[in-house]
Design a protein around this motif. Structure first.
Motif, PDB file in Angstrom:
ATOM      1  N   ARG A  90       0.843  -1.198   0.000  1.00 44.42           N
ATOM      2  CA  ARG A  90       0.000   0.000   0.000  1.00 44.42           C
ATOM      3  C   ARG A  90       0.873   1.241   0.000  1.00 44.42           C
ATOM      4  N   LEU A  91       0.515   2.226  -0.835  1.00 51.79           N
ATOM      5  CA  LEU A  91       1.296   3.468  -0.916  1.00 51.79           C
ATOM      6  C   LEU A  91       0.909   4.457   0.182  1.00 51.79           C
ATOM      7  N   GLU A  92      -0.326   4.412   0.628  1.00 52.27           N
ATOM      8  CA  GLU A  92      -0.729   5.250   1.756  1.00 52.27           C
ATOM      9  C   GLU A  92      -0.160   4.655   3.037  1.00 52.27           C
ATOM     10  N   LEU A  93       0.486   5.479   3.814  1.00 44.23           N
ATOM     11  CA  LEU A  93       1.140   5.010   5.044  1.00 44.23           C
ATOM     12  C   LEU A  93       0.390   5.505   6.269  1.00 44.23           C
ATOM     13  N   SER A  94       0.266   4.626   7.223  1.00 42.74           N
ATOM     14  CA  SER A  94      -0.274   5.043   8.520  1.00 42.74           C
ATOM     15  C   SER A  94       0.819   5.777   9.297  1.00 42.74           C
ATOM     16  N   ILE A  95       0.435   6.355  10.410  1.00 45.02           N
ATOM     17  CA  ILE A  95       1.428   7.059  11.238  1.00 45.02           C
ATOM     18  C   ILE A  95       2.468   6.075  11.754  1.00 45.02           C
ATOM     19  N   ALA A  96       2.032   4.889  12.172  1.00 40.98           N
ATOM     20  CA  ALA A  96       2.979   3.893  12.703  1.00 40.98           C
ATOM     21  C   ALA A  96       3.964   3.436  11.624  1.00 40.98           C
ATOM     22  N   GLU A  97       3.453   3.208  10.397  1.00 43.99           N
ATOM     23  CA  GLU A  97       4.333   2.796   9.304  1.00 43.99           C
ATOM     24  C   GLU A  97       5.338   3.895   8.962  1.00 43.99           C
ATOM     25  N   THR A  98       4.883   5.129   8.974  1.00 45.93           N
ATOM     26  CA  THR A  98       5.768   6.251   8.648  1.00 45.93           C
ATOM     27  C   THR A  98       6.893   6.377   9.678  1.00 45.93           C
ATOM     28  N   LEU A  99       6.534   6.263  10.946  1.00 45.46           N
ATOM     29  CA  LEU A  99       7.553   6.364  11.996  1.00 45.46           C
ATOM     30  C   LEU A  99       8.575   5.227  11.885  1.00 45.46           C
ATOM     31  N   SER A 100       8.111   4.042  11.538  1.00 45.02           N
ATOM     32  CA  SER A 100       9.026   2.901  11.381  1.00 45.02           C
ATOM     33  C   SER A 100       9.999   3.140  10.229  1.00 45.02           C
ATOM     34  N   LEU A 101       9.496   3.675   9.106  1.00 47.59           N
ATOM     35  CA  LEU A 101      10.371   3.966   7.976  1.00 47.59           C
ATOM     36  C   LEU A 101      11.359   5.081   8.310  1.00 47.59           C
ATOM     37  N   LEU A 102      10.923   6.065   9.049  1.00 42.86           N
ATOM     38  CA  LEU A 102      11.834   7.144   9.447  1.00 42.86           C
ATOM     39  C   LEU A 102      12.950   6.607  10.352  1.00 42.86           C
ATOM     40  N   ASP A 103      12.591   5.680  11.215  1.00 40.43           N
ATOM     41  CA  ASP A 103      13.609   5.062  12.078  1.00 40.43           C
ATOM     42  C   ASP A 103      14.620   4.273  11.257  1.00 40.43           C
ATOM     43  N   LEU A 104      14.133   3.542  10.244  1.00 31.46           N
ATOM     44  CA  LEU A 104      15.049   2.773   9.391  1.00 31.46           C
ATOM     45  C   LEU A 104      15.995   3.696   8.622  1.00 31.46           C
ATOM     46  N   CYS A 105      15.449   4.797   8.117  1.00 30.28           N
ATOM     47  CA  CYS A 105      16.311   5.755   7.396  1.00 30.28           C
ATOM     48  C   CYS A 105      17.350   6.360   8.323  1.00 30.28           C
ATOM     49  N   GLU A 106      16.918   6.616   9.534  1.00 29.74           N
ATOM     50  CA  GLU A 106      17.848   7.196  10.523  1.00 29.74           C
ATOM     51  C   GLU A 106      18.967   6.216  10.844  1.00 29.74           C
ATOM     52  N   LYS A 107      18.635   4.958  10.927  1.00 23.48           N
ATOM     53  CA  LYS A 107      19.646   3.949  11.215  1.00 23.48           C
ATOM     54  C   LYS A 107      20.634   3.774  10.064  1.00 23.48           C
ATOM     55  N   GLU A 108      20.114   3.854   8.821  1.00 24.22           N
ATOM     56  CA  GLU A 108      20.975   3.704   7.660  1.00 24.22           C
ATOM     57  C   GLU A 108      21.931   4.888   7.532  1.00 24.22           C
ATOM     58  N   GLY A 109      21.481   6.040   7.984  1.00 28.94           N
ATOM     59  CA  GLY A 109      22.347   7.219   7.932  1.00 28.94           C
ATOM     60  C   GLY A 109      22.457   7.771   6.512  1.00 28.94           C
ATOM     61  N   ILE A 110      23.345   8.733   6.397  1.00 32.04           N
ATOM     62  CA  ILE A 110      23.540   9.401   5.132  1.00 32.04           C
ATOM     63  C   ILE A 110      24.437   8.561   4.212  1.00 32.04           C
TER      64      ILE A 110
END
Length: 263
Positions: free
Chosen positions: A243-263
């Motif tokens: 699904r392309l629409e993200l819930s708040i929980a899904e969005t926060l999880s993806l933001l955490d993954l991006c943060e872990k991967e770093g720049i």
């Protein structure tokens, strides 16, 4: 006439002088009788001519006695006008009702069309708030997305993309490399054909192949996420599709993954 016949019988055998005298007297009497009869007839005709005919009581009645009958006619005409007005009002009401029913039908069909353009399996449940959105590209369109700072999806996503508000977290999925890029955010409200020249349809000049659009800006560039890391977070349907629409929980999880991967 009988007297004349008797007189003729009596005069038979009488001298000529007596006979002439008797006939003279008889004609004089006839003349007087005829004259008196004519005078009586003339008097009767004169009386008829000069006699004023008797006026009957209903002829003497004034004209206003006919007014009740005219009032009945006028009332009948007024009632007819009222009935005609009622019919016109009912007809207008029926037309308005018909128009309103058509309007409701059209609105209902528009709602149905909205759900048909995007199946419920691809939409968030109605009790959930949109927390983020994933747009899709390939190697050919990704550079244009970033250069124009514009994300787009096919027409059936128009209603879904209109829910995007400025500042909403966005991600870009490249189905050629199977990587998820981020983090972006909406720089405008989601709309339709914000830039019709983007991904222009060669068959229809001036129309975009991806009219469900939103302007974007980079919030933070991170390393692309591989499918093994981000797919478990997403809601899947119809096999590998997510699904392309993200819930708040899904969005926060993806933001955490991006943060872990770093720049």
């Amino acid at each position: 006439m009988d007297n004349l016949w008797h007189l003729g019988d009596e005069l038979r055998g009488q001298p000529k002088v007596v006979e002439d005298r008797q006939w003279s007297l008889m004609t004089s009497k006839l003349a007087e009788i005829t004259k008196s009869k004519g005078e009586r007839i003339n008097d009767l005709d004169y009386a008829r001519i000069n006699t004023v005919p008797e006026v009957k009581h209903w002829d003497k009645m004034p004209y206003h006695h006919d007014e009740p009958r005219m009032d009945h006619i006028n009332l009948g005409l007024m009632n007819l006008d009222l009935k005609m007005n009622d019919l016109k009002m009912n007809e207008a009401a029926m037309k308005n009702s018909f128009r309103n029913s058509n309007g409701n039908t059209n609105s209902n069909s528009a709602v149905d069309k909205r759900f048909k353009t995007l199946p419920t399996s691809e939409m968030l449940p109605r009790n959930e708030v949109l927390g983020g959105y994933i747009f899709v590209c390939n190697n050919d369109t990704m550079q244009e997305d970033l250069k124009r700072q514009l994300f787009g999806l096919p027409a059936r996503y128009r209603d879904s993309v209109r829910a995007i508000t400025p500042g909403l977290p966005l991600f870009l999925y490249n189905y050629t490399t199977h990587q998820l890029h981020g983090v972006f955010e909406a720089a405008s409200f989601g709309g339709s054909n914000i830039d019709p020249t983007a991904w222009e349809d060669k068959k229809c000049k001036g129309e975009s192949r991806f009219p469900a659009q939103v302007r974007i800006r980079i919030r933070k560039l991170c390393k692309p996420l591989e499918e093994d890391s981000f797919r478990p977070v997403l809601h899947h349907y119809d096999g590998p599709k997510f699904r392309l629409e993200l819930s708040i929980a899904e969005t926060l999880s993806l933001l955490d993954l991006c943060e872990k991967e770093g720049i």
